[in-house]
Design a protein around this motif. Structure first.
Motif, short mmCIF file in Angstrom:
data_model
loop_
_atom_site.label_atom_id
_atom_site.label_comp_id
_atom_site.label_asym_id
_atom_site.label_seq_id
_atom_site.Cartn_x
_atom_site.Cartn_y
_atom_site.Cartn_z
N MET A 1 17.99 8.47 -21.37
CA MET A 1 18.80 8.60 -20.16
C MET A 1 17.91 8.49 -18.92
O MET A 1 16.86 9.13 -18.85
CB MET A 1 19.54 9.94 -20.15
CG MET A 1 20.41 10.15 -18.92
SD MET A 1 21.26 11.75 -18.98
CE MET A 1 22.13 11.69 -17.43
N ARG A 2 18.30 7.66 -17.96
CA ARG A 2 17.53 7.48 -16.73
C ARG A 2 17.95 8.52 -15.70
O ARG A 2 19.14 8.64 -15.38
CB ARG A 2 17.73 6.06 -16.19
CG ARG A 2 16.97 4.99 -16.95
CD ARG A 2 17.34 3.59 -16.51
NE ARG A 2 18.69 3.25 -16.92
CZ ARG A 2 19.00 2.78 -18.12
NH1 ARG A 2 18.07 2.61 -19.03
NH2 ARG A 2 20.25 2.48 -18.43
N THR A 3 16.98 9.25 -15.19
CA THR A 3 17.22 10.23 -14.14
C THR A 3 16.29 9.94 -12.98
O THR A 3 15.34 9.15 -13.10
CB THR A 3 16.96 11.66 -14.65
OG1 THR A 3 15.55 11.80 -14.94
CG2 THR A 3 17.77 11.96 -15.92
N THR A 4 16.54 10.59 -11.86
CA THR A 4 15.64 10.44 -10.72
C THR A 4 14.20 10.74 -11.11
O THR A 4 13.28 10.00 -10.76
CB THR A 4 16.09 11.38 -9.58
OG1 THR A 4 17.38 10.98 -9.12
CG2 THR A 4 15.11 11.33 -8.42
N GLN A 5 13.99 11.81 -11.87
CA GLN A 5 12.64 12.21 -12.23
C GLN A 5 11.98 11.20 -13.16
O GLN A 5 10.81 10.84 -12.97
CB GLN A 5 12.66 13.60 -12.88
CG GLN A 5 11.26 14.17 -13.12
CD GLN A 5 10.53 14.47 -11.82
OE1 GLN A 5 11.02 15.24 -10.99
NE2 GLN A 5 9.36 13.85 -11.62
N THR A 6 12.69 10.73 -14.18
CA THR A 6 12.07 9.79 -15.12
C THR A 6 11.77 8.45 -14.45
O THR A 6 10.75 7.82 -14.75
CB THR A 6 12.95 9.57 -16.35
OG1 THR A 6 14.23 9.03 -15.96
CG2 THR A 6 13.17 10.88 -17.10
N GLY A 195 25.94 6.02 -12.51
CA GLY A 195 24.57 6.42 -12.82
C GLY A 195 23.59 5.31 -12.53
O GLY A 195 23.88 4.39 -11.76
N PHE A 196 22.42 5.36 -13.14
CA PHE A 196 21.37 4.38 -12.90
C PHE A 196 21.38 3.31 -13.98
O PHE A 196 21.41 3.61 -15.17
CB PHE A 196 19.99 5.05 -12.90
CG PHE A 196 19.78 6.01 -11.77
CD1 PHE A 196 19.63 5.56 -10.47
CD2 PHE A 196 19.73 7.38 -12.01
CE1 PHE A 196 19.43 6.44 -9.43
CE2 PHE A 196 19.52 8.28 -10.97
CZ PHE A 196 19.38 7.81 -9.68
N HIS A 274 18.61 15.47 -4.27
CA HIS A 274 17.26 16.02 -4.39
C HIS A 274 16.61 16.15 -3.01
O HIS A 274 16.89 15.37 -2.10
CB HIS A 274 16.38 15.11 -5.25
CG HIS A 274 16.79 15.01 -6.68
ND1 HIS A 274 16.31 15.85 -7.66
CD2 HIS A 274 17.66 14.16 -7.29
CE1 HIS A 274 16.86 15.53 -8.82
NE2 HIS A 274 17.67 14.51 -8.63
#
Length: 294
Positions: A1-6, A195-196, A274
């Motif tokens: 899963m792609r997140t801001t942090q990853t 999402g991304f 964020h």
């Protein structure tokens, strides 16, 4: 899963491939681009996360562009999206409801196409892309392994119909016989309505990790797109150009390396929800200005 942090962490891993930066500014928070309109002659806008999210225009983006023009500022849109040819990109922005002129739009696809050499190109693009702006011969790459082996070089424009199995075919072909691979969109990810999404840069860097020296990236933060923007503004000094974007490692880093001013837009793009300050501190990437929406 792609997140801001990853996504941020992966950009950090790739810093050695990006342009170098000098001393970073102190970021000033503003409420609107109108506050800095007297300090800037040209506003250059990223699209995703700044003007639109997916197929939806961010509220007020069209009005703000009109207001900046009324104050004498020139406008450019600099997008890493390479899924459309030039006419398709123009049509998309007009479909979103943005009032933009054709010569105000610059895409990473244009930069990639200017660097095509002769030979048979294997192209990774959407099934709906007519590829009419590419020179012959080209092969649209899908699930036939022979197609990957038979082309002279590769051009990656879109992930719309790309799959992990096709990525495996590309990796295998590149490892067996390394060839030039042009990535027409340097982004790792893009904010969509749900999402991304994974973008061509994500897959291109996977190949570059395995086969160094054969992959070339186009779009922010790499220099060719800035060449195109500055060529359209021959009398404008770099320090009077401001890049407005949502991503530190593409929009802010690339423009700052070019000597442009920078504006980090925070509400709708990569850093939505964020606080951007910890990310800036960790990466040592600071925009001149920061605001929620343009």
């Amino acid at each position: 899963m792609r997140t801001t942090q990853t996504i941020f962490d992966r950009y950090q891993e790739l810093r050695s491939r990006f342009p170098p930066l000098g001393r970073q500014p102190k970021t000033i928070s503003i409420g609107s681009l109108l506050e800095i309109a007297t300090e800037v002659d040209v506003f250059v806008f990223d699209a995703f996360g700044v003007l639109n999210v997916g197929e939806t225009m961010i509220p007020g983006a069209d009005t703000r562009l009109d207001q900046l023009r009324e104050r004498g500022c020139a406008i450019r849109i600099l997008t890493n999206a390479a899924s459309y040819d030039r006419s398709g990109a123009i049509a998309k922005f007009k479909r979103l409801g943005l009032r933009v002129e054709d010569d105000e739009i610059v895409t990473s696809r244009e930069a990639a196409l200017q660097n095509l050499s002769g030979g048979h190109w294997g192209v990774i693009a959407a099934d709906t892309d007519p590829l009419s702006d590419l020179p012959d011969p080209v092969t649209l790459l899908k699930d036939n392994p022979d197609d990957y082996d038979n082309v002279d070089q590769f051009l990656f424009l879109s992930t719309a119909d790309w799959t992990n199995s096709r990525q495996h075919l590309l990796q295998t072909a590149m490892q067996r016989r390394p060839r030039k691979l042009l990535i027409g969109n340097a982004d790792l990810a893009a904010p969509r309505d749900g999402g991304f999404s994974a973008e061509p840069g994500h897959f291109g860097h996977q190949i570059a990790d395995l086969v160094p020296g054969y992959v070339q990236f186009f779009g922010k933060p790499f220099p060719e797109v800035y060449d195109l923007i500055e060529a359209s503004l021959p009398t404008t000094s770099p320090e009077r150009i401001a890049m407005c974007g949502d991503t530190l490692h593409t929009d802010i880093l690339g423009a700052a390396a070019r000597g442009w001013r920078t504006v980090l837009v925070t509400q709708d793009g990569l850093f939505a929800g964020h606080d951007t300050q910890p990310f800036s501190i960790q990466s040592n990437l600071f925009a001149d200005w920061r605001l929620s929406r343009i």
